[in-house]
Scaffold this motif. Structure first.
Motif, mmCIF file in Angstrom:
data_model
loop_
_atom_site.group_PDB
_atom_site.id
_atom_site.type_symbol
_atom_site.label_atom_id
_atom_site.label_comp_id
_atom_site.label_asym_id
_atom_site.label_seq_id
_atom_site.Cartn_x
_atom_site.Cartn_y
_atom_site.Cartn_z
ATOM 1 N N LYS A 177 0.835 4.331 -2.681
ATOM 2 C CA LYS A 177 0.614 5.720 -2.278
ATOM 3 C C LYS A 177 1.751 6.629 -2.717
ATOM 4 C CE LYS A 177 -3.321 5.307 -0.057
ATOM 5 N NZ LYS A 177 -4.557 5.981 -0.573
ATOM 6 N N GLU A 185 1.535 7.267 -6.391
ATOM 7 C CA GLU A 185 0.448 8.213 -6.654
ATOM 8 C C GLU A 185 0.920 9.651 -6.399
ATOM 9 O OE1 GLU A 185 -2.808 7.055 -4.232
ATOM 10 O OE2 GLU A 185 -3.400 5.367 -5.495
ATOM 11 N N ARG A 186 1.633 9.838 -5.277
ATOM 12 C CA ARG A 186 2.125 11.182 -4.956
ATOM 13 C C ARG A 186 3.132 11.653 -5.992
ATOM 14 N NH1 ARG A 186 2.300 14.959 -1.445
ATOM 15 N NH2 ARG A 186 0.768 13.918 -0.147
ATOM 16 N N GLU A 239 0.828 -1.208 0.000
ATOM 17 C CA GLU A 239 0.000 0.000 0.000
ATOM 18 C C GLU A 239 0.857 1.251 0.000
ATOM 19 O OE1 GLU A 239 -3.597 2.084 2.625
ATOM 20 O OE2 GLU A 239 -2.871 0.075 3.127
#
Length: 531
Positions: A174, A177-178, A170
């Motif tokens: 994340k 994505e950032r 996860e």
């Protein structure tokens, strides 16, 4: 001028797929990601001849290296390198500027270098954007520029062998994505294993001999260091307690079983020397600067037995001990001797991990454990010669090599399945996370009445804790200096001004004014978060 016909098939495919889009190239060390970037630079200059290209690299050593790659590929382009301490380049003097991010940010403070001058900005080793690093400052400035509809778009290209330091599934998702959000990435490209194999690369297809042992960290190096400096002799000490301690150390140092890791290293060096003969080129990766120095000396002390000659490299300008300093010229000389064959073993810290081109390595030995998949990709990628070998002498219990390889595979899957529609950051969730950061920043920095920090230090600490974008601009007003600062996050944009007879005074006053404004607007939010 070099043309796309000289690209490997997978490089040509990636160039065509990227086009003029914002993209990240995840390509293993040695697969030619700089060549792909150089071809995209060539095409950009042909399509937009009045614009400039900015190529950012994380270290000074890479400025010269990447400048030469671009210069050789784009023969008509004027390529300038820029690091701290050099004369400021004029925009009329170059088509491509290769610079370290800190030097470029300093340049922008002294001179007007608007983003509108650039058509393409390249981030080499783009994963640094995720850290509190000058890359991140530049990335957020670019995002702010491109958000304005009145500004011409600037293409962003990121290069890396591994995109995140995270381990958990996860967390990997994340952070990617950032990364995509902050650079406005719409495409991610990577060669397939079959493409790499068809392209003649052995990097992922060598027979890896993974040999794992455990040891008491650094004990062997410490004892070896003490012995080679005659520190275990009694004559120079007059304390009974110290003499007893030295006697115990001397007894322990005389036990050859203590040096099992050195003996394992020596065994593998002997075996690789027999296998490759005079053509052996070995990089031994270590974590500590002192380890690189000690191991190189011990290998050279066993020169006649091993038939090997070793050098060491660590970060330039660093001190191994107060009396042993590593200069930039020493690093360059060792790497050049390794290329030329005068050295066949290079004991190195992470200084050669990111981008330093050492194509002759056919043996990589990991003396110390790796901490993340970035190190795995970069260190494994150094063994690029035919029939190369990788030997692992240590691994962390919580991050074994198998886990780091699975992290690399997860990144590969995310890159291959990349969809800018689905991977985009959730704005509502990001606003909630930012609220938490600013609440924490208020409690730890802003609400202390007797803060001992200067306003500039306090503001920088608050910026780091909130992961916000902070800029400053300067102007002169009636023989005074005027400093303008802007704090910008997904929640708010705040501005402040300070004037003074000196730049330092104006900056301190401006920082203090901005801190007061931040305290005013975040106080209510932070108090509500405490209830």
């Amino acid at each position: 001028m070099a043309t796309s016909k000289e690209l490997r098939p997978y490089q040509a495919r990636i160039v065509e797929n990227v086009g003029q889009s914002n993209a990240i190239l995840k390509m293993p060390t040695g697969s030619g990601k700089t060549i792909v970037a150089a071809e995209l630079i060539r095409r950009s200059l042909e399509s937009y001849p009045s614009y400039r290209i900015l190529f950012l690299v994380p270290t000074c050593e890479l400025v010269s290296q990447q400048s030469n790659v671009i210069r050789n590929w784009v023969s008509t382009a004027v390529v300038a390198g820029f690091t701290g301490g050099m004369a400021d380049p004029e925009v009329s003097d170059f088509h491509v500027l290769v610079a370290t991010p800190a030097a470029y940010l300093s340049l922008k403070v002294r001179k007007e270098y608007p983003w509108g001058w650039y058509r393409l900005v390249v981030f080499d080793e783009v994963h640094h954007v995720l850290k509190e690093h000058p890359y991140r400052t530049i990335a957020l400035a670019l995002k702010d520029h491109c958000c304005s509809e009145k500004n011409a778009p600037v293409q962003i290209l990121g290069l890396s062998a591994s995109l995140t330091y995270q381990i958990a599934d996860e967390a990997i998702q994340k952070t990617l994505e950032r990364l995509c959000y902050e650079l406005d990435i719409v495409k991610m490209e990577s060669p397939t294993p079959q493409e790499l194999k068809d392209g003649g690369l052995e990097v992922w297809y060598v027979a890896l001999r993974v040999l794992v042992t455990t040891w008491e960290e650094d004990e062997q190096v410490v004892l070896q260091w003490l012995q080679m400096n005659d520190a275990l002799t009694e004559s120079t000490y007059d304390s009974d307690d110290l003499l007893e301690l030295i006697a115990n150390l001397r007894q322990r140092a005389s036990n050859q079983y203590i040096y099992f890791k050195w003996n394992r290293l020596k065994h593998h060096l002997e075996e690789k020397k027999r296998r490759f003969g005079d053509h052996v080129r070995c990089i031994v990766f270590v974590q500590q600067r002192i380890t690189s120095y000690v191991l190189a000396k011990m290998i050279n002390d066993h020169h006649f037995a091993l038939g090997l000659c070793a050098g060491f490299v660590s970060s330039r300008g660093s001190k191994i001990t107060p009396s042993i300093k590593v200069s930039k010229s020493m690093v360059a000389e060792s790497i050049q001797k390794f290329r030329d064959g005068q050295l066949n073993v290079l004991v190195a810290t992470s200084v050669v991990e990111e981008g330093i081109d050492i194509p002759e390595a056919n043996v990589v030995i990991l003396y110390d454990s790796m901490k993340d998949s970035v190190e795995l990709c970069q260190r494994f990628g150094r063994a690029r010669a035919h029939q190369s070998s990788i030997v692992i002498l240590d691994e962390r219990n919580d991050r074994p090599v198998v886990l780091l390889e699975s992290v690399r595979n997860i990144q590969d899957t995310l890159v291959n399945e990349f969809d800018p529609v689905t991977i985009g950051i959730n704005v509502a969730e990001e606003r909630l996370r930012q609220k938490g950061r600013e609440q924490g920043g208020y409690r730890s920095v802003l609400c202390h009445e007797k803060c001992v920090k200067t306003p500039i230090l306090a503001l920088n600490e608050y910026k780091v804790k909130t992961k916000a974008y902070l800029t400053e601009q300067w102007s002169n007003c009636d023989c005074h200096f005027r400093c303008n600062m802007e704090y910008k996050s997904i929640l708010r944009t705040l501005n402040a001004t300070g004037e003074g007879a000196t730049k330092q005074g104006a900056k301190i006053l401006c920082a203090d004014n901005l801190l007061r404004e931040l305290k005013r607007v975040t106080a209510g939010m932070a108090q509500s978060g405490l209830n």
